[in-house]
Design a protein around this motif. Sequence first.
Motif, mmCIF file in Angstrom:
data_model
loop_
_atom_site.group_PDB
_atom_site.id
_atom_site.type_symbol
_atom_site.label_atom_id
_atom_site.label_comp_id
_atom_site.label_asym_id
_atom_site.label_seq_id
_atom_site.Cartn_x
_atom_site.Cartn_y
_atom_site.Cartn_z
ATOM 1 N N ARG A 113 0.846 -1.194 0.000
ATOM 2 C CA ARG A 113 0.000 0.000 0.000
ATOM 3 C C ARG A 113 0.883 1.246 0.000
ATOM 4 N N VAL A 114 0.421 2.262 -0.726
ATOM 5 C CA VAL A 114 1.188 3.508 -0.839
ATOM 6 C C VAL A 114 0.266 4.689 -0.553
ATOM 7 N N ARG A 115 0.738 5.591 0.281
ATOM 8 C CA ARG A 115 0.042 6.869 0.478
ATOM 9 C C ARG A 115 0.892 7.961 -0.163
ATOM 10 N N VAL A 116 0.324 8.634 -1.144
ATOM 11 C CA VAL A 116 1.024 9.696 -1.862
ATOM 12 C C VAL A 116 0.577 11.041 -1.319
ATOM 13 N N VAL A 117 1.539 11.872 -0.970
ATOM 14 C CA VAL A 117 1.265 13.230 -0.496
ATOM 15 C C VAL A 117 2.143 14.191 -1.290
ATOM 16 N N GLN A 118 1.514 15.073 -2.051
ATOM 17 C CA GLN A 118 2.224 16.068 -2.832
ATOM 18 C C GLN A 118 1.950 17.458 -2.267
ATOM 19 N N ASP A 119 2.958 18.308 -2.317
ATOM 20 C CA ASP A 119 2.826 19.692 -1.860
ATOM 21 C C ASP A 119 1.937 20.452 -2.842
ATOM 22 N N ALA A 120 0.793 20.930 -2.365
ATOM 23 C CA ALA A 120 -0.141 21.688 -3.199
ATOM 24 C C ALA A 120 0.035 23.190 -3.046
ATOM 25 N N ARG A 121 1.029 23.601 -2.263
ATOM 26 C CA ARG A 121 1.252 25.018 -1.965
ATOM 27 C C ARG A 121 0.039 25.570 -1.211
ATOM 28 N N MET A 122 0.070 26.862 -0.927
ATOM 29 C CA MET A 122 -1.022 27.541 -0.235
ATOM 30 C C MET A 122 -1.428 26.811 1.049
ATOM 31 N N GLY A 123 -0.453 26.138 1.692
ATOM 32 C CA GLY A 123 -0.721 25.471 2.955
ATOM 33 C C GLY A 123 -1.540 24.207 2.839
ATOM 34 N N GLU A 124 -1.564 23.600 1.643
ATOM 35 C CA GLU A 124 -2.370 22.404 1.442
ATOM 36 C C GLU A 124 -1.538 21.296 0.795
ATOM 37 N N ILE A 125 -2.126 20.104 0.767
ATOM 38 C CA ILE A 125 -1.484 18.951 0.143
ATOM 39 C C ILE A 125 -2.492 18.240 -0.756
ATOM 40 N N TYR A 126 -1.975 17.539 -1.760
ATOM 41 C CA TYR A 126 -2.766 16.575 -2.521
ATOM 42 C C TYR A 126 -2.455 15.202 -1.930
ATOM 43 N N SER A 127 -3.458 14.350 -1.835
ATOM 44 C CA SER A 127 -3.209 13.027 -1.286
ATOM 45 C C SER A 127 -4.120 11.982 -1.914
ATOM 46 N N ALA A 128 -3.595 10.768 -2.029
ATOM 47 C CA ALA A 128 -4.381 9.619 -2.477
ATOM 48 C C ALA A 128 -3.695 8.354 -1.991
ATOM 49 N N ASP A 129 -4.492 7.322 -1.751
ATOM 50 C CA ASP A 129 -3.991 6.025 -1.287
ATOM 51 C C ASP A 129 -4.177 4.981 -2.381
ATOM 52 N N TYR A 130 -3.221 4.041 -2.444
ATOM 53 C CA TYR A 130 -3.255 2.984 -3.457
ATOM 54 C C TYR A 130 -2.832 1.662 -2.830
ATOM 55 N N GLN A 131 -3.289 0.577 -3.450
ATOM 56 C CA GLN A 131 -2.819 -0.746 -3.078
ATOM 57 C C GLN A 131 -2.320 -1.466 -4.323
ATOM 58 N N ARG A 132 -1.536 -2.499 -4.106
ATOM 59 C CA ARG A 132 -1.004 -3.272 -5.217
ATOM 60 C C ARG A 132 -2.140 -3.992 -5.941
ATOM 61 N N GLY A 133 -2.217 -3.740 -7.240
ATOM 62 C CA GLY A 133 -3.241 -4.389 -8.046
ATOM 63 C C GLY A 133 -2.632 -5.395 -8.986
ATOM 64 N N GLN A 134 -3.348 -5.717 -10.042
ATOM 65 C CA GLN A 134 -2.885 -6.693 -11.013
ATOM 66 C C GLN A 134 -1.624 -6.192 -11.715
ATOM 67 N N GLY A 135 -0.618 -7.065 -11.799
ATOM 68 C CA GLY A 135 0.621 -6.680 -12.458
ATOM 69 C C GLY A 135 1.387 -5.600 -11.737
ATOM 70 N N ALA A 136 1.133 -5.411 -10.458
ATOM 71 C CA ALA A 136 1.778 -4.404 -9.606
ATOM 72 C C ALA A 136 1.304 -2.990 -9.893
ATOM 73 N N ASP A 137 0.330 -2.828 -10.799
ATOM 74 C CA ASP A 137 -0.199 -1.489 -11.041
ATOM 75 C C ASP A 137 -0.967 -1.001 -9.810
ATOM 76 N N PRO A 138 -0.931 0.312 -9.543
ATOM 77 C CA PRO A 138 -1.630 0.839 -8.369
ATOM 78 C C PRO A 138 -3.141 0.825 -8.550
ATOM 79 N N GLU A 139 -3.820 0.338 -7.542
ATOM 80 C CA GLU A 139 -5.288 0.329 -7.517
ATOM 81 C C GLU A 139 -5.735 1.371 -6.494
ATOM 82 N N PRO A 140 -6.519 2.372 -6.910
ATOM 83 C CA PRO A 140 -6.869 3.455 -5.981
ATOM 84 C C PRO A 140 -7.763 2.994 -4.849
#
Length: 229
Positions: A113-140
């Motif tokens: 499982r991966v939690r992605v956090v990107q700097d969105a500036r203006m005091g905020e972040i972008y975020s999304a969680d993923y798990q390992r799917g078929q062929g190792a592709d990320p499944e949201p």
Amino acid sequence: MKILALDASTEALSVAVVDDERDYELEHFEIAPQAHGRRLLPLAQELLERAELALADLDGLAFGRGPGAFTGLRIAAGLIQGLAAGVDRPVVPVSTLAALAARCLYNDARVQRVRVVQDARMGEIYSADYQRGQGADPEPLGVERVMRPAQLDADTASAYTRAGNGWHVVAGERGVAPEMLEPVEQWPHALDIARLALPTLRAGEGLPAAQALPVYVRDDVARKPGGRR
């Protein structure tokens, strides 16, 4: 399938060419803030030449569609639109957050499982969680979000591998040393964008060039932090 992919969603820029028929992958990656508009097209031309491919040889093109830096997203989308329209090829927009998750999953079979956090500036972040799917592709696991760092679920964070360039923002919000929340991967790569785009191209689900648009997630670029949506 032969594909050209670009990413300009962060301070990094990258270009990749993938030809899965030849089992051939080539990528250029560098940290080059504010050089995206000047560097992307020459790098794309250089990689195609090294791969002994012309633009017309491609089956499609892909780009990091966001979320990310607004100017960089517009540059990448505009360039891909122009290239794809010129040779009448489909385009696959790929989430930059999914690309970051894919990099973790492709590079380490132990990551589930991966939690992605990107700097969105203006005091905020972008975020999304993923798990390992078929062929190792990320499944949201849910949707991409923009939020205040304090809104990130701290209770479940230990169950995820960290990725993205926004974890220092979270560390600052929680008053911990940045190295305590060091990500495994910090930047999206065009190579992972190309890999994620290939199944869509094979399925004939690429978009016409004119529909290759950025996804900002934040619905109002000029909105003040904490303002109403």
